[in-house]
Structures are given as C-alpha cells and as structure tokens.
Design an enzyme around this catalytic site. Structure first.
Site, PDB file in Angstrom:
ATOM      1  CD  GLU A 189      -1.827  -2.399   1.396  1.00  0.00           C
ATOM      2  OE1 GLU A 189      -0.675  -2.669   1.762  1.00  0.00           O
ATOM      3  OE2 GLU A 189      -2.729  -3.253   1.295  1.00  0.00           O
TER       4      GLU A 189
ATOM      5  CG  HIS B 112      -9.484  -6.709   8.309  1.00  0.00           C
ATOM      6  ND1 HIS B 112      -8.378  -7.018   9.063  1.00  0.00           N
ATOM      7  CD2 HIS B 112      -9.246  -7.223   7.071  1.00  0.00           C
ATOM      8  CE1 HIS B 112      -7.522  -7.694   8.325  1.00  0.00           C
ATOM      9  NE2 HIS B 112      -8.020  -7.821   7.102  1.00  0.00           N
TER      10      HIS B 112
END
Ligand SMILES: Cc1ncc(C[n+]2csc(CCOP(=O)(O)OP(=O)(O)O)c2C)c(N)n1
Ligand SMILES: [Mg+2]
Lengths: 325, 371
Positions: A60, A129
């Site tokens: 990322e 998450h």
C-alpha cells in the site's frame, strides 16, 4: 429508473470516467484479474485492458506513493484499498505526501488522486479490518473526504471525485455494496460538499452519513409510526468540504439534533459537528446536542455483539427518544 | 598542481587526479570547455550558497530575529553527486530527493534568490515560504522536491517514472535518497514495483556514511545497492567525489532507464563535512581527522578544479573569477531574501486546495476550512 447496486454504481462511475479521460488509471490489489476483492471492478479489465486496470502487489505504501507521484505529472489514479483499514501502512504517503505536496510547494503541484475502498465495521472481521478513518483523514487540510450512503450518491460523487484536482478519499461500505437504488441511465455528477436531506421532518434533525443514514431512515419510520416523532435525516455525503449550511438550516427548523456516526466517539466527525452546531446555532437549540456513535472499544468480533457495538436502528430509536425527553 | 588558487584558499588542496580518468568516458569526453566549466561553476555556486545560508542561520536579522528557522541540512562535500547526475537531464528526465535538497535544486537550474528567500521564510521563496529548506520544488524544472520523511519520496519518484511510461515519454526519473533511507519499507516496496513494472527510474543512494549520527556499519547489513539484486535490478557503485565519475556511471543507468525502461540502483560514495543539520554539534560519532581527510583529499570542488587546471580548461584567474561570482550571487540572494516580505497570515490558507485557489472554477460546495 433502473435499480442497480451500490457496487454497480461505483463500477459505472469508474467505467464512465475511464472512457472519458485517458489519464484515469484504476490500481489496487486484485482489481484486475480477480475482478476486485469485493467485485467493484468486475469486468473492467476485460473492457479497458491491463494498462488502465492495474493489479498491484500488497504494497500500500509503495503503490499509493506511486500514484501520488504519477498524479503530480497529470495521471489521475483511482487507487483501491481493499479495506480503508490498510491506510495505516500507507499513512505517510496519504497524509504527508498527498495531503501536503500542494501546500509545501507553494501551490505549484497538484495531486489529483482518488483513494477508494470500504471503511466500515459490522462484518465480523475484527478490529484490524473495521476502521472508519474519515475523521483522521478529514483532519488534514488539503484533502477531501466522501462517504456515500446510496447507489445514486456513490456514482455521482465518485465521478466528481475523479475529476477533482485535489486528493479525494472515498469511503465505501462492504455492507452497502449489494444495496439497490435508483440510478438514472443518463450521465450525472453530484458536487462534493453538498448534503442531501434524505427525509424531511419537523421535530428533530439527525445529522449522519454513510451506512448510518440507512439506520436513521429505518429508525425514523418507526419513530413516526410508533411515537409520532417526525425526524429529519440530513445525509452529509461529504465530510470535507462540509455542507454545514444544510445542517444549520435543519437544526434551526427542528431545534433538536442527534448526530449518528459509525465512529469511535473521541474526536470523531460528530465531535466537530457538535462544536459547530453549538457555535452557530446555540440559541436555536431546545436541548443539548446528542450523539450516537460506536461503543468505544476496538471492533469486537462476536457477530451478534458487533451489531450492538455499532449504531443500528434500535440504538438510533433509543437515542432519539432520549433526545426528545 | 601543488599551487593553490587563492579563490579556494579556505579549502586545503591535496587532491590528486585518480588513476582511472573518468574524463575519458564518452559522456565526459564529449563535453565542451564551457560545459566543463559549468559543472565546476554549479558546484561552487552550491557551496557558496550554502555557506552563505549557514552564516544567515547563525546570524540575526536587522531587527534581532532569526533569519532562518528549523532545520538546515547542508550538502557541503556532496556537490559532485547532484551536479553530476542533474547535468545529464534531458527534457523528460525528472528528479526527486530528500530534505538535503539545496544542491539538487541548484543543479536542476533553480534561481538561488527564491531558494535563499525560502530559507528566510519569505513570500518570494520558491515555495512562498511554506516549505522551508527541506521542501524546495520546481515542477517547471522537473524537480519534485524536497521531502522531509526519510524514504517517503522514493514511491513518488517511482510514480514519476510510471507516469513517463504511461504517457509514452522517453525519459527517466532519478530518485535520490541517503544511506539511511535504504532501511525504510517504502523504499523496498518501490524497488519491487519499479522492477516488476519495468519503470524508468534510477534509485540513487547518496552514501555519505552516516544517517544523522549513525554510521552505515551500525545501521545497514550488507552493501546498500546490492539489495537491488533481490528485486532483479542491476546496480552500480562509484566514488562521488569526482563529477566525471558520477556522470560516467549515471549515464549508463539513465540510458538503461530511457532506452530499456529498466530501473536500477546506484550507490554513490560521498561525504558531508558539516553536521547532519546545523543543530548537530558533530562531536560524537566521527573524528575530526576523518572529516579533514575527506576535505583534503576528496573534496569534489578541489578534484574538479585540479582536473580543469590540468586539462587547461580553467586558469587560476578564471577560477578566481568564478568563485567571486558565486560569492556575489550568494550575497545577492541573501540580500534579496532579507529585503523580501514575509507571507501574511492571509497567506496561510492559500495553496491548500486547488479549488480554494481557483474559486471561479470551483465545482464542490460547502466549507473547505474550519475554525
Ligand atoms: C521516517 C523518518 N524517520 C526519521 C527521521 C529523522 N531523520 C531525518 S534525516 C535522518 C537521517 C537520514 O540519513 P540518510 O538517509 O543517510 O541521509 P543524509 O542525512 O545522510 O543525507 C533522520 C533519522 C525522518 N525525517 N523521517
Ligand atoms: Mg547519509
């Protein structure tokens, strides 16, 4: 009007913008061959090919930083984060580089990047998450933050986001991906920074955004039917820029306000709203500003309990009754 | 060769021309006398600019306040690296670096007046006084900063290369970093992406032996540039004290990027004589003897001067003149900076959003700023 899902609406926005502007590139983990971890980008590779729809490694910081660099030279990257939760490993690229480069260069450099992906709890995937970082993102001047609640809004707002010359962070919701809504076939855009009154009411204003709009609308129906309380639901749609005029007008009309947000309470988006409401509508308030947020702990896994940790229609009803008492 | 030109009297000259004469490399052999002198001139201009900035940093302005705030990371001793690399730039080549960016900024052709004014925090600065020493930018010169977070600029540099490739332009991005930056994860992610996607980028490690007060031996396992092998990239290493040597190696790597769209890593050995920043007293992690050794034997300006004198390209008179001009330029940059106005509080919220700076073209609604 055709009914399409929130997921399809986003996909259509991507496809239309990819067609319109050759500088638009969609990039992220599993966006191409796998057709998207949540199938948002399903079929785009087949239509647009691997130069426009690009699978990235699980890097990322690397690929978002690459997108920021490419955007400085005029590419318009639309980066998918599989979950916005993973922004933490790219924090420096997102909030130092994308957010600051225009300012630090004295306005010489633009960063027209879009970063999009789901940011929500409620799917029993645990604390790592389930982050909802819109407050963290919006705390950085230079960025724009969008959180659509419906298919119609998602499409029109994403198109605006891609055309925007500033970095725009677009926060979707895995639970909404399958929700259907009416979306016209003709092209349209929704300007960023424009709230939408999703339900007109007289007794209390709920200021909310994202999936909490859906909870609030459900709660409003029950409140009307069972309690005779008429609730107005203001969907912010965009967190920054913020359409505070619409909030203000509603609060001045109903004189009561409840903020509903899927945020941890401390220094949340609602905290900012509450400050602004008291500052600009103090004399219009018949009672304190109320706020319903996520129960303040990391996201619990346990499925039935997670539902209770987050705002839900039942909790919204209770919060409205408390605010009306 | 033993006679020391007066213009550089403050630098001890013992530099010798190295056994391998990189001046003979085709990229250098092709240089005209004027171009050779320009390389030298640019190095001297960087040094005099930075020496002047240091004096400004240490001094007070006429009203008793600071001239320059915050950090000032000087490039003194490393000039041949930026000058050598940037002298190879074509119109589609781009540069990005870290916070030790004065040398690169001058090497890509930025005017020293706005550079000095930026240090002074003036509105006439290259970033309107909003970036400071670490954040110089000149997109019109293909210079993309000036970045404060160690290693954070490397994915950006990779993105510049991505954009070149996407737009079908034959060029290369040079992404500079220090020897400490090689230990940042973002750098490794960028290496992998660059190699995987065949991006035209050269990762340039300016190895000055230290990351702040930590020597390479205490921070990094293995040869720094060799890490490229793990990503299936070629790598090279050279001495960065001789601008010709830097050019000879970089030319190969830039050609690889431009012609074959392949990334690579180069490690250029160099040295900084000053502390990490002006705040570093520089008395804990290295010896004065070591610093003197570099200064006396490997100073890039000395090395270049002696070569140019030997080549007959430069005379001592001309060297004196170049130096005098560089000093005068630095002085007038300081005068310009000093005479320039500061930004006003009204400027604080400018240059935040493209949209707020272009209200007539704004498409979004609502409040962009909060109080
Ligand atoms: C992520 C991050 N960590 C720490 C710092 C503080 N810091 C600034 S420069 C520096 C040393 C970097 O050394 P190197 O990469 O060798 O570059 P040099 O200063 O030698 O040019 C450190 C630790 C920083 N700016 N960013
Ligand atoms: Mg170093």
């Amino acid at each position: 009007m055709p009914q399409i899902t929130y997921r399809e609406a986003i996909r259509h926005a991507l496809a239309e913008e990819l067609t319109r502007d050759p500088n638009v590139v969609v990039m992220g983990e599993e966006v191409a061959q796998f057709n998207g971890a949540y199938k948002v980008t399903d079929g785009l590779l087949a239509t647009f090919g691997p130069t426009r729809i690009v699978d990235t490694p699980i890097s990322e910081a690397g690929f978002i930083g690459l997108g920021v660099g490419a955007s400085m030279l005029g590419i318009r990257p639309v980066m998918e984060l599989m979950f916005w939760s993973f922004y933490s490993v790219a924090f420096d690229q997102i909030l130092n580089n994308a957010a600051n480069v225009r300012y630090m260069s004295g306005g010489q450099i633009n960063c027209p990047i879009v970063i999009r992906g789901p940011a929500n709890g409620g799917t029993n995937v645990g604390a790592t998450h389930s982050h909802t970082p819109e407050n963290v993102l919006a705390n950085h001047p230079g960025v724009k933050v969008v959180v659509p609640a419906t298919a119609y809004d998602a499409k029109g707002l994403l198109k605006s986001a891609i055309r925007d010359n500033d970095p725009v962070f677009f926060l979707e919701n895995t639970i909404l991906y399958g929700d259907k809504g009416e979306v016209p076939e003709a092209e349209y855009v929704i300007p960023l920074g424009k709230a939408d009154i999703k339900r007109v009411g007289a007794d209390l204003t709920i200021v909310t955004y994202g999936r909490c709009v859906i909870h609030s609308l459900k709660a409003a129906e029950v409140l009307e039917k069972d309690h005779g309380i008429s609730v107005e639901v203001v969907d912010l749609r965009t967190i920054r820029p913020l359409d505070f005029d619409t909030v203000l007008a509603s609060v001045k009309k109903t004189n009561r306000v409840l903020i509903v947000e899927e945020q941890k309470p401390f220094a949340s988006v609602g905290t900012q709203l509450a400050y602004m409401i008291q500052r600009e509508a103090f004399d219009d308030l018949d009672g304190p500003i109320h706020r319903l947020a996520t129960i303040d702990a990391p996201a619990i896994y346990s499925p039935p309990v997670e539902t209770e940790q987050l705002p839900n229609p039942g909790r919204v009803i209770k919060a409205v009754l408390a605010a009306m008492a | 060769m033993s006679k020391k030109p007066s213009a550089i009297a403050d630098i001890k000259a013992e530099s010798a021309v190295k056994a391998t004469d990189y001046a003979l490399a085709p990229i250098n052999a092709a240089l005209s006398s004027t171009q050779r002198i320009e390389l030298y001139r640019t190095m001297i201009r960087i040094r005099r600019f930075e020496e002047r900035s240091l004096r400004a940093y240490q001094g007070k302005n006429p009203s008793g306040g600071t001239n320059i705030g915050g950090f000032l990371h000087l490039y003194i001793g490393q000039e041949a690296v930026a000058v050598g690399c940037c002298s190879l730039m074509g119109k589609n080549d781009h540069v990005i670096t870290a916070y030790r960016d004065h040398g690169h900024a001058i090497a890509v052709g930025m005017d020293t007046k706005p550079l000095m004014a930026e240090l002074y925090g003036k509105i006439t600065g290259c970033s309107k006084g909003k970036g400071g020493s670490m954040h110089y930018f000149a997109p019109d010169k293909n210079f993309w900063g000036g970045h404060g977070i160690v290693g954070g600029q490397i994915p950006l540099g990779t993105g510049l290369a991505y954009a070149l490739k996407y737009q079908g332009k034959k060029g290369a991005a040079m992404a500079f970093m220090g020897d400490g930056a090689v230990n940042q994860g973002a750098v490794h992610e960028a290496y992998n992406l660059a190699s995987l996607w065949n991006l035209p980028v050269v990762f340039v490690i300016e190895n000055n032996g230290y990351s702040m007060g930590t020597s390479q031996a205490r921070s990094s396992a293995g040869q720094l540039a060799k890490r490229a092998e793990g990503y299936n990239m070629t790598w090279g290493q050279c001495d960065g004290h001789d601008v010709y040597e830097v050019r000879a190696l970089m030319d190969k790597h830039l050609t690889l990027a431009r012609e074959q769209s392949r990334p690579s890593t180069v490690e250029i050995d160099t040295y900084r004589y000053r502390g990490h920043s002006v705040a570093d007293p520089d008395n804990t992690y290295r010896t004065k003897t070591e610093i003197e050794e570099y200064r006396n034997k490997k100073d890039p300006i000395q090395v270049s001067l002696h070569k140019l004198l030997a080549e007959g390209v430069l005379t001592e008179t001309l060297a004196d003149q170049i130096d005098a001009e560089a000093r005068a330029e630095a002085e007038s940059a300081a005068e310009f900076a000093d005479a320039s106005p500061y930004p006003t509080p009204d400027d604080i919220q400018k240059d935040v959003y493209w949209e707020s700076d272009h209200p007539a073209q704004r498409k979004s609604e609502g409040r962009l700023f909060f109080d």
